[in-house]
Every structure is written in structure tokens, then in C-alpha cells.
Scaffold this active site. Structure first.
Site, PDB file in Angstrom:
ATOM      1  N   ASP A 272       1.009  -1.028   0.124  1.00  0.00           N
ATOM      2  CA  ASP A 272      -0.107   0.298   0.104  1.00  0.00           C
ATOM      3  C   ASP A 272       0.563   1.495  -0.047  1.00  0.00           C
ATOM      4  O   ASP A 272       0.265   2.062   0.031  1.00  0.00           O
ATOM      5  CB  ASP A 272      -1.355  -0.266   1.866  1.00  0.00           C
ATOM      6  CG  ASP A 272      -1.926   0.645   1.366  1.00  0.00           C
ATOM      7  OD1 ASP A 272      -2.621   1.876   0.464  1.00  0.00           O
ATOM      8  OD2 ASP A 272      -1.772   1.959   2.218  1.00  0.00           O
ATOM      9  N   SER A 294      -6.953   5.786  -0.448  1.00  0.00           N
ATOM     10  CA  SER A 294      -7.847   4.241  -0.725  1.00  0.00           C
ATOM     11  C   SER A 294      -9.205   3.803  -0.883  1.00  0.00           C
ATOM     12  O   SER A 294      -9.622   4.174   1.036  1.00  0.00           O
ATOM     13  CB  SER A 294      -6.594   3.353  -0.234  1.00  0.00           C
ATOM     14  OG  SER A 294      -5.385   2.999  -0.381  1.00  0.00           O
ATOM     15  N   GLN A 344      -5.221  -1.648  -7.372  1.00  0.00           N
ATOM     16  CA  GLN A 344      -5.369  -0.784  -5.850  1.00  0.00           C
ATOM     17  C   GLN A 344      -6.298   0.625  -6.453  1.00  0.00           C
ATOM     18  O   GLN A 344      -5.153   0.535  -7.665  1.00  0.00           O
ATOM     19  CB  GLN A 344      -4.172  -0.257  -5.030  1.00  0.00           C
ATOM     20  CG  GLN A 344      -5.072   0.840  -3.738  1.00  0.00           C
ATOM     21  CD  GLN A 344      -4.151   0.968  -2.670  1.00  0.00           C
ATOM     22  OE1 GLN A 344      -3.273   1.869  -3.603  1.00  0.00           O
ATOM     23  NE2 GLN A 344      -3.982   0.647  -1.779  1.00  0.00           N
TER      24      GLN A 344
END
Length: 357
Positions: A272, A294, A344
Site C-alpha cells: 500500500d 484508498s 489498487q
């Protein structure tokens, strides 16, 4: 099958209590070394079991954050919680997470106790800072011979802030192929760390305003538990537009416990970091301030991982539209093997009106 099950149950019943740990698999959550001796990222991912299928995690004071819980911490801890409910022969091969709310780091409470000394009463204000724990509730969706499925809800202040589904599989030897080749990049030993790059740029890059350099040097910088080395350090300013791609080597600082589950949790934790920002690279311009968050995160583990050895993370963004950016990532080991794939999606938008400079 039934005879084997009965024998297993009989063994558990007859084994003396003081020797029951012999039935426990050696893992990061039942390791012989103390938690204080572990690497920082391993301590960040540590969870306490408070009930069957329920675990508690916190944000350590020396854990990286930006005023909120780091998304990778949610992913890594949620995966750790799920892994603790699966037998040690099965390891995670995929996860899919949705970020629902921003995670709180702490709550500040102003408390005014009444102090009575004889007939004199004093009021004294005190400020208490409470670290908000994260409760991970694991739902055992399915347990099969080869696969197991878990759903994990991360809860803070009574609200679900993240939900994740993870699938686990026993390792088997079957077909093997790999289409993408590892990008040709410099070896990590020849590259500077993020800390060294930061210090060098603040010292030598006179394009940066003196006020900015002074602010950065006086800001308390929390070191990352992951060693990161950019393959192509950006020598330009943040105002310059560049292609939406980024590559960096990474590995955990310190030696990790010898547990494949831990190494996959650390890889998920790192996946991430910086990823969503890649979708903003083509849109940079002077005076533009942006914000990002996110929305969802998916990861597939293809081969065994050693997260305390150098891994190459290659990230690119194929598109951004409707205030959402999409990034795709691949992780390679030094042998060129593709060990993990990542996607993502996140919210990206202007944070305010560009300043007139």
C-alpha cells in the site's frame, strides 16, 4: 477419515496440559523469541487474541502514519488475523479489501478531577490521550481440504472501517509459467535509501525554498520499518509531470521470523506504500495540492516470499477518471520470479485552489 478424526481427538484428550503446546505450529504468533526482540514491522503486525476469532491490534508510537492509520497496517493486520484461524498447512494466495472509513490513531480526552484537601477543593485539568485499538473479527466462511476462506472486519469505535476476504490454499506442485519479465533496474546495493535521498536533496537541492527545507528538517520524521530504495530517484521537483510508473526495491528492516505467513503479511503491508500516488504523477503542476484515499486493494501471491530479502516492486497506473485512480503492481524476487500481483483503486482529487506563486 472418521477413525483419524477420533484418534486426533483422543490424543488431545490424553495429552497432559503442560505439553499441549506441542500441538501448536511454530509461527510468528507462537514464536519462542520475545516480541521486543522482533523486527519493528513484525511488532506492528502483532495481534492479541481476546476471544475466539476476535483479535486486537494497535498503532505503535513508532509505527509510520500520516495523522491516520496507515492503510497497509489495516491490510497486514487483517491478514494476520485471518491467518491465525487457518491451519499452518494453508497459506494465503489472494486477498480483496475495501476501505470504508479512515482509521483513528488516538482520542484526546480532557478530564477534570476534583481534588479534596481538607475543606479546600481544587479543580485540575488533565489531558489524556487514548490509543484507539483496532478489533479484527474473523468469520470462518469455509474450511475445505485444500482451500479455506476467511472474511475479516476491522472495527474501531463500533464501526467497520475495513472489510477483507482472503483465501488460503495448501501448496501443491503443478503447472508453472510466468509471462512478465522482471524490469531491468539497478541493484539495490548501488542505490540510496529514502532517508539518504531526503538528506541529500535537502542539503544540495537549492530549487527547494529555504522555508520548506527548514520545515522538513525540523519535523519529527518517523522512520519506516521497511527499507526502500527507489530505482530511478526523481531529481526534478514535484511540479514536473512524468509517466505514471514507479519502481523500488524493499525489504523489512531486521530479521523476520521464519514463517511464510508473516512474510506475506509484510509484503501486503508494504504493497500500500506509495502505490496510489503513482496515479497522480502525470497530473502534477505548480501550486496544485491533492488528496488521496484508498478505496479497495487486491493482492495475489504466486510464489513463496522472503520479505526480509530484497524484492522489486514495479507500479504503474493505466488510467484515472471520475476522481478515481487505478494502479497495478508486481513484486519480483532477485531471481526474477514474479511473487505477487497487486491492484489498487483510490480516490484522488484536488485538495484546494492552487496557490498563486
Amino acid at each position: 477419515m472418521y477413525i483419524r478424526l477420533m484418534l486426533w481427538q483422543l490424543t488431545c484428550l490424553l495429552l497432559p496440559h503442560e505439553h499441549c503446546t506441542l500441538l501448536q505450529s511454530k509461527s510468528i504468533w507462537s514464536a519462542e523469541q520475545t516480541l521486543e526482540a522482533c523486527a519493528l514491522v513484525e511488532r506492528i503486525l502483532h495481534l492479541d487474541s481476546i476471544e475466539v476469532n476476535i483479535f486486537k491490534g494497535i498503532t505503535l508510537p513508532d509505527a509510520p502514519h500520516n495523522g491516520k492509520v496507515f492503510g497497509g497496517q489495516f491490510i497486514g493486520q487483517a491478514l494476520a488475523a485471518a491467518s491465525k484461524t487457518v491451519d499452518s498447512l494453508k497459506i494465503v494466495h489472494s486477498l480483496h479489501a475495501y476501505f470504508l472509513l479512515v482509521g483513528d490513531l488516538e482520542i484526546k480526552l480532557c478530564y477534570t478531577p476534583c481534588l479534596d484537601y481538607g475543606q479546600l477543593v481544587f479543580l485540575k485539568k488533565q489531558l489524556y490521550i487514548l490509543v484507539v485499538p483496532i478489533i479484527y473479527h474473523v468469520h470462518r466462511v469455509r474450511d475445505g481440504n485444500s482451500f479455506a476462506t476467511r472474511r475479516v472486519d476491522a472495527i474501531q469505535n463500533g464501526n467497520v472501517v475495513l472489510t477483507m476476504t482472503a483465501s488460503f490454499q495448501k501448496e501443491v506442485v503443478e503447472f508453472d509459467h510466468q509471462l512478465p519479465s522482471m524490469p531491468v533496474v539497478s541493484d539495490p546495493e548501488s542505490l540510496l535509501s529514502m532517508e539518504d535521498l531526503r538528506d541529500a536533496r535537502l542539503t544540495n537541492d537549492h530549487r527547494l525554498p529555504r522555508t520548506y527545507r527548514n520545515k522538513v528538517t525540523t519535523t519529527n520524521n518517523i522512520p519506516w520499518p521497511i527499507e526502500i530504495r527507489l530505482c530511478e530517484p526523481n531529481k526534478s521537483t514535484n511540479y514536473d509531470k512524468r509517466p505514471a510508473s514507479l519502481r523500488y526495491w524493499f525489504k523489512a528492516k531486521g530479521k523476520l521470523s521464519a514463517d511464510e505467513a508473516l512474510h506475506r503479511c509484510v509484503a501486503a503491508y508494504t504493497s500500500d506504500h506509495i502505490a496510489l500516488n503513482v496515479s497522480l504523477i502525470p497530473h502534477r503542476r505548480k501550486g496544485l495540492k491533492t488528496s488521496s484515499a484508498s478505496l479497495n486493494h487486491s493482492m495475489w501471491f504466486h510464489r513463496r516470499i522472503r520479505a526480509d530479502e530484497w524484492l522489486l516492486y514495479s507500479i504503474w497506473s493505466p488510467t484515472a477518471y471520475n476522481a478515481r485512480g487505478l494502479v497495478i503492481g508486481q513484486m519480483f524476487n532477485r531471481r526474477g520470479e514474479l511473487v505477487a500481483s497487486i491492484t489498487q483503486e483510490g480516490l484522488i482529487r484536488k485538495a484546494g485552489t492552487p496557490s498563486k506563486m
